[in-house]
Each structure stands twice: as C-alpha cells, then as structure tokens.
Motif scaffolding. Structure first.
Motif, PDB file in Angstrom:
ATOM      1  N   VAL A 150       0.734  -1.108   0.195  1.00 50.03           N
ATOM      2  CA  VAL A 150      -0.059  -0.220   0.129  1.00 50.03           C
ATOM      3  C   VAL A 150       0.727   1.240   0.115  1.00 50.03           C
ATOM      4  O   VAL A 150       1.778   1.278   0.756  1.00 50.03           O
ATOM      5  N   LEU A 151       0.563   2.226  -0.914  1.00 52.02           N
ATOM      6  CA  LEU A 151       1.103   3.604  -0.919  1.00 52.02           C
ATOM      7  C   LEU A 151       0.027   4.291  -0.227  1.00 52.02           C
ATOM      8  O   LEU A 151      -1.202   4.409  -0.939  1.00 52.02           O
ATOM      9  N   LEU A 152       0.205   5.264   0.763  1.00 52.68           N
ATOM     10  CA  LEU A 152      -0.728   6.160   1.401  1.00 52.68           C
ATOM     11  C   LEU A 152      -0.207   7.375   0.869  1.00 52.68           C
ATOM     12  O   LEU A 152       1.064   7.814   1.205  1.00 52.68           O
ATOM     13  N   ARG A 212       4.326  -3.214   4.888  1.00 50.53           N
ATOM     14  CA  ARG A 212       3.635  -3.195   3.521  1.00 50.53           C
ATOM     15  C   ARG A 212       3.010  -1.859   3.187  1.00 50.53           C
ATOM     16  O   ARG A 212       2.694  -1.635   2.161  1.00 50.53           O
ATOM     17  N   ILE A 213       3.141  -0.904   4.344  1.00 48.43           N
ATOM     18  CA  ILE A 213       2.513   0.474   4.028  1.00 48.43           C
ATOM     19  C   ILE A 213       3.650   1.433   3.938  1.00 48.43           C
ATOM     20  O   ILE A 213       4.533   1.653   4.861  1.00 48.43           O
ATOM     21  N   GLU A 214       3.504   2.068   2.827  1.00 46.52           N
ATOM     22  CA  GLU A 214       4.541   2.936   2.486  1.00 46.52           C
ATOM     23  C   GLU A 214       3.946   4.573   2.307  1.00 46.52           C
ATOM     24  O   GLU A 214       2.782   4.527   1.629  1.00 46.52           O
ATOM     25  N   ARG A 215       4.500   5.425   2.605  1.00 45.21           N
ATOM     26  CA  ARG A 215       4.131   6.985   2.285  1.00 45.21           C
ATOM     27  C   ARG A 215       4.361   7.177   1.030  1.00 45.21           C
ATOM     28  O   ARG A 215       5.662   7.160   0.613  1.00 45.21           O
ATOM     29  N   ALA A 216       3.368   7.857   0.330  1.00 38.73           N
ATOM     30  CA  ALA A 216       3.699   8.422  -1.147  1.00 38.73           C
ATOM     31  C   ALA A 216       4.071   9.948  -0.971  1.00 38.73           C
ATOM     32  O   ALA A 216       3.107  10.509  -0.181  1.00 38.73           O
ATOM     33  N   ALA A 217       5.040  10.201  -1.356  1.00 39.58           N
ATOM     34  CA  ALA A 217       5.522  11.602  -1.318  1.00 39.58           C
ATOM     35  C   ALA A 217       4.530  12.398  -2.342  1.00 39.58           C
ATOM     36  O   ALA A 217       4.588  13.751  -1.875  1.00 39.58           O
ATOM     37  N   THR A 218       4.449  11.787  -3.439  1.00 40.39           N
ATOM     38  CA  THR A 218       3.425  12.550  -4.223  1.00 40.39           C
ATOM     39  C   THR A 218       2.281  11.638  -4.958  1.00 40.39           C
ATOM     40  O   THR A 218       2.492  10.508  -5.273  1.00 40.39           O
ATOM     41  N   ILE A 219       1.384  12.456  -5.643  1.00 40.21           N
ATOM     42  CA  ILE A 219       0.269  11.774  -6.415  1.00 40.21           C
ATOM     43  C   ILE A 219       0.881  10.924  -7.290  1.00 40.21           C
ATOM     44  O   ILE A 219       0.339   9.954  -8.006  1.00 40.21           O
ATOM     45  N   GLN A 220       1.956  11.458  -8.029  1.00 39.29           N
ATOM     46  CA  GLN A 220       2.783  10.586  -9.280  1.00 39.29           C
ATOM     47  C   GLN A 220       2.995   9.086  -8.806  1.00 39.29           C
ATOM     48  O   GLN A 220       3.123   8.486  -9.946  1.00 39.29           O
ATOM     49  N   ALA A 234       1.046   7.067  -8.230  1.00 40.23           N
ATOM     50  CA  ALA A 234      -0.002   6.232  -8.730  1.00 40.23           C
ATOM     51  C   ALA A 234       0.387   5.494  -9.864  1.00 40.23           C
ATOM     52  O   ALA A 234      -0.300   4.657 -10.610  1.00 40.23           O
ATOM     53  N   ALA A 235       1.442   6.070 -10.445  1.00 40.27           N
ATOM     54  CA  ALA A 235       2.048   5.231 -11.844  1.00 40.27           C
ATOM     55  C   ALA A 235       2.487   3.923 -11.154  1.00 40.27           C
ATOM     56  O   ALA A 235       2.816   3.027 -12.266  1.00 40.27           O
ATOM     57  N   LYS A 236       2.706   3.557 -10.043  1.00 41.89           N
ATOM     58  CA  LYS A 236       2.987   2.146  -9.683  1.00 41.89           C
ATOM     59  C   LYS A 236       1.663   1.280  -9.287  1.00 41.89           C
ATOM     60  O   LYS A 236       2.036  -0.083  -8.831  1.00 41.89           O
ATOM     61  N   ALA A 237       0.546   1.837  -9.335  1.00 43.94           N
ATOM     62  CA  ALA A 237      -0.569   1.256  -8.626  1.00 43.94           C
ATOM     63  C   ALA A 237      -1.515   0.335  -9.486  1.00 43.94           C
ATOM     64  O   ALA A 237      -1.684   0.951 -10.977  1.00 43.94           O
ATOM     65  N   ASP A 238      -1.841  -0.799  -9.129  1.00 50.05           N
ATOM     66  CA  ASP A 238      -2.858  -1.638 -10.015  1.00 50.05           C
ATOM     67  C   ASP A 238      -4.185  -1.254  -9.588  1.00 50.05           C
ATOM     68  O   ASP A 238      -5.398  -1.276 -10.350  1.00 50.05           O
ATOM     69  N   ALA A 261     -11.423  16.433  -9.825  1.00 52.41           N
ATOM     70  CA  ALA A 261      -9.947  17.072 -10.211  1.00 52.41           C
ATOM     71  C   ALA A 261      -8.956  15.833 -10.036  1.00 52.41           C
ATOM     72  O   ALA A 261      -8.027  15.551 -10.815  1.00 52.41           O
ATOM     73  N   ILE A 262      -9.182  15.323  -8.739  1.00 57.45           N
ATOM     74  CA  ILE A 262      -8.283  14.062  -8.522  1.00 57.45           C
ATOM     75  C   ILE A 262      -8.244  12.638  -9.585  1.00 57.45           C
ATOM     76  O   ILE A 262      -7.311  12.265 -10.022  1.00 57.45           O
ATOM     77  N   PHE A 263      -9.582  12.492  -9.791  1.00 56.29           N
ATOM     78  CA  PHE A 263      -9.553  11.359 -10.786  1.00 56.29           C
ATOM     79  C   PHE A 263      -9.017  11.901 -12.060  1.00 56.29           C
ATOM     80  O   PHE A 263      -8.553  10.915 -12.887  1.00 56.29           O
ATOM     81  N   HIS A 264      -9.115  13.057 -12.651  1.00 58.31           N
ATOM     82  CA  HIS A 264      -8.846  13.663 -13.719  1.00 58.31           C
ATOM     83  C   HIS A 264      -7.155  13.216 -13.953  1.00 58.31           C
ATOM     84  O   HIS A 264      -6.595  12.702 -14.693  1.00 58.31           O
ATOM     85  N   GLU A 265      -6.472  13.650 -12.741  1.00 55.31           N
ATOM     86  CA  GLU A 265      -5.200  13.771 -12.625  1.00 55.31           C
ATOM     87  C   GLU A 265      -4.660  12.054 -12.794  1.00 55.31           C
ATOM     88  O   GLU A 265      -3.701  11.996 -13.247  1.00 55.31           O
ATOM     89  N   LEU A 266      -5.526  11.232 -11.804  1.00 55.59           N
ATOM     90  CA  LEU A 266      -4.934   9.833 -11.551  1.00 55.59           C
ATOM     91  C   LEU A 266      -5.200   9.274 -13.041  1.00 55.59           C
ATOM     92  O   LEU A 266      -4.280   8.370 -13.209  1.00 55.59           O
ATOM     93  N   ASP A 267      -6.074   9.744 -13.746  1.00 51.73           N
ATOM     94  CA  ASP A 267      -6.316   9.186 -15.074  1.00 51.73           C
ATOM     95  C   ASP A 267      -4.834   9.279 -15.875  1.00 51.73           C
ATOM     96  O   ASP A 267      -4.632   8.587 -16.695  1.00 51.73           O
ATOM     97  N   GLN A 268      -4.229  10.661 -15.803  1.00 52.07           N
ATOM     98  CA  GLN A 268      -3.175  10.722 -16.605  1.00 52.07           C
ATOM     99  C   GLN A 268      -1.887  10.169 -16.110  1.00 52.07           C
ATOM    100  O   GLN A 268      -1.046   9.642 -16.931  1.00 52.07           O
ATOM    101  N   ILE A 269      -1.918   9.946 -14.722  1.00 50.75           N
ATOM    102  CA  ILE A 269      -0.688   9.259 -14.116  1.00 50.75           C
ATOM    103  C   ILE A 269      -0.917   7.989 -14.193  1.00 50.75           C
ATOM    104  O   ILE A 269       0.284   7.093 -14.577  1.00 50.75           O
ATOM    105  N   ALA A 270      -1.871   7.015 -13.811  1.00 51.51           N
ATOM    106  CA  ALA A 270      -2.021   5.501 -13.643  1.00 51.51           C
ATOM    107  C   ALA A 270      -1.604   4.869 -14.783  1.00 51.51           C
ATOM    108  O   ALA A 270      -2.193   5.211 -15.993  1.00 51.51           O
ATOM    109  N   PRO A 271      -1.197   3.632 -15.101  1.00 54.91           N
ATOM    110  CA  PRO A 271      -0.935   2.831 -16.003  1.00 54.91           C
ATOM    111  C   PRO A 271      -2.601   2.467 -16.526  1.00 54.91           C
ATOM    112  O   PRO A 271      -3.477   2.437 -15.908  1.00 54.91           O
TER     113      PRO A 271
END
Ligand code: NAI
Length: 283
Positions: A29-31, A70-78, A80-84, A99-109
């Motif tokens: 988990v990335l938080l 298993r829990i890691e702090r995420a420094a940035t929303i970027q 999300a590039a590692k998330a399933d 706004a968050i979903f629009h941004e996540l859509d650009q970043i996530a695989p």
C-alpha cells in the motif's frame, strides 16, 4: 488482472483504515495525503490500531510487523504510476474528487482501476472525468474500516463487468462482505441512515429532548449500538451535511432538507470527534 500494489489517496479516518485493511490482507500500500501532517497522523493511527490488535492477540507479532512493513508513504500523487488499484478517500466534494480522478487518469497505467470511497456522490459523474470510465467504480467502506464488514460496491453506468468482478473479489480478499448497489444518491446505507441522523438533529433543534435522551431513546428503544447523535459525531458533521446536501439536490425532495442546526455546527467548526466538539465534547 492481479492486484498487488494499492494506492490510497487521503489519509484521514477512512483512508488510514482502508490502507490498514489492505496491508493486513497482504497488499502493498502507498498512502498519500496532500497534507504531510494528515499523512503522519494517518500512519500513526494505523500503528496504534495494529499494535492494539496485536496486544489483544487478534493478530500475531509477525502479522503486525508485516502489515506495517507493507505500508509506504507516497511523497506525491505521481506514485499512482505504480498502482494496480487506486482507492480515493478525500473530502466529500465533487469538484475535489473529479480533479483527483482526472489527474490519476493521466498518471496511472492503462490497466489500473480507480475506485472512490465516496459516501454519496455520483460515481457516474466521477467516472466521466476520466478517459477510462469503464474502470471507475465505487468502493464504499464503513467506519471504522478495520472493524466493519460491509463494502458497498457501486456501479457507475459506465462500469464494466470486468471491473466489477475484480473489485468484488478484492473486497472478499479484504475479508469484507460486498453488496452491489446502483449509482443513486446516498446508495443504500446512507440513503437510509442519514435521514435518521438528520431527524435526530431536528428533534434536538426543536427542543423535544436533550442530546443524551435522543441517543438513549435509539440505543435502548431500538437496540442500536450507539445513538444517532454520537454516530453523527463519529462520522463527522461536515460529512453528514455533505451527504444530506447530495440527497436533497439529487432527489429534489424537501424530506432531505439538512437541519439548520447541523449547518450551524459545521459553520462553527464543531465537526464531531475529529475536532473535539460536536453534539458532545471530547477531551
Ligand atoms: P477526513 O476529513 O478524515 O480525511 C480526508 C483526508 O483527505 C484529509 O486528510 C485531507 O488532507 C485529504 N485530502 C483532501 N483533499 C485532498 C487532495 N486533493 N489530495 C490528497 N488528499 C486530500 O475524511 P473521511 O471521514 O476519511 O472521509 C473521506 C471520504 O470517505 C469522504 O468521501 C467520505 O464521504 C467517505 N466516507 C466517510 C465515512 C465516515 O464515517 N467518515 C464513512 C464512509 C465513507
């Protein structure tokens, strides 16, 4: 598709709980939270919960340590590039969520599923803010997440059967019981719960009984585990007000009108347990 890496956006009461439950079930988990202080607080809460579970012998020392590792702090929303799977649990506000979903859509695989823990907002509208609306879904956990068994799985009109079945399986892997809900304001749980809480606030507002007597009536009279005003404080009065506004606007029905006293408490910053004051005072 195999989900290995989960990212949780928002480390408040819900986000921290979701991160903990995912980690306890073996997911990495990335938080992430936009406020460092909130992220630190969320991680601290998880440590407290997990250590307490170990002290009560609900989990072993090994499970405790593995969960925390298993829990890691995420420094940035970027990240999300590692998330399933990304589960969003930020403030109950449509503009913030889209706004968050629009941004996540650009970043996530391309394969990543984007889920929202919204209590009442339209998953269909959130999905429309992305270019993968078929991979957007509602995953509505209950508070406190580590304890409550239910997850409402909300299908937007665009959600694909494939996305639905992956998330249904995921909920089961988290040892939760999923129910399927169509995308209408408040879904099932809050459409029934929030008008009851709002009515309890009206009962107080109209001077019919005290805070304690309203709660006692529902606890001892209806066998509810806690009174509606205690529960409102626990949920957060701001969240209760957002949900009532969504029901009021979504159904255009005056029966969902938020009580003026609820609005006034929120204006005062009396948001319940999280701010130390709501219908009760917390020290
Ligand atoms: P909270 O106020 O405890 O936490 C929200 C967190 O989101 C805060 O830490 C805040 O810093 C962070 N945040 C706000 N905007 C952000 C952004 N743009 N990017 C990253 N982080 C951001 O709220 P809570 O209670 O955890 O609620 C979160 C969501 O879960 C809401 O949608 C709520 O409706 C839903 N929910 C709440 C329940 C409850 O009992 N409180 C139950 C089930 C769902």
């Amino acid at each position: 598709m195999n989900i290995n890496q989960v990212m949780v956006i928002g480390a408040g009461q819900m986000g921290a709980g979701i991160a903990q439950v995912c980690a306890q079930s073996g997911f990495h988990v990335l938080l992430y939270d936009k406020q460092t202080e909130a992220l630190n607080h969320g991680v601290k809460r998880i440590h407290k919960f997990v250590h307490r579970a170990c002290e009560k012998q609900k989990i072993t020392e090994e499970q405790r340590d593995d969960t925390l590792l298993r829990i890691e702090r995420a420094a940035t929303i970027q990240d999300a590039a590692k998330a399933d799977l990304v589960i969003e649990a930020v403030v109950e506000n449509m503009d913030v969520k889209t706004a968050i979903f629009h941004e996540l859509d650009q970043i996530a695989p391309a394969h990543t599923i984007l889920a929202s823990n919204t209590s009442s907002l339209s998953i269909t509208e959130i999905a429309a803010a992305t270019n993968r609306p078929d991979q957007v879904i509602g995953m509505h956990f209950m508070n406190p997440v580590p304890i409550m068994q239910l997850v409402e799985i909300i299908r937007a009109v665009q959600t694909s059967d494939g996305t639905y079945s992956i998330i249904e399986q995921m909920a089961k892997k988290l040892n939760k019981v999923p129910v399927t809900v169509q995308d209408f304001p408040g879904f099932v749980s809050n459409r029934i719960l929030m008008p009851m809480i709002n009515e309890a606030i009206y009962t107080l507002y109209e001077g019919i009984a005290t805070v304690e007597d309203i709660d006692t009536s529902m606890k001892l009279g209806m066998n509810h585990p806690m009174g509606p005003l205690t529960l409102a404080d626990f949920i957060g009065l701001d969240t209760c007000l957002y949900i009532m506004e969504v029901l009021h606007e979504g159904f255009s029905d005056s029966k969902y009108r938020p009580c003026p006293l609820l609005k006034q408490y929120v204006q005062a910053g009396w948001l319940g347990k999280k701010t130390g004051r709501g219908f009760y005072v917390y020290t």
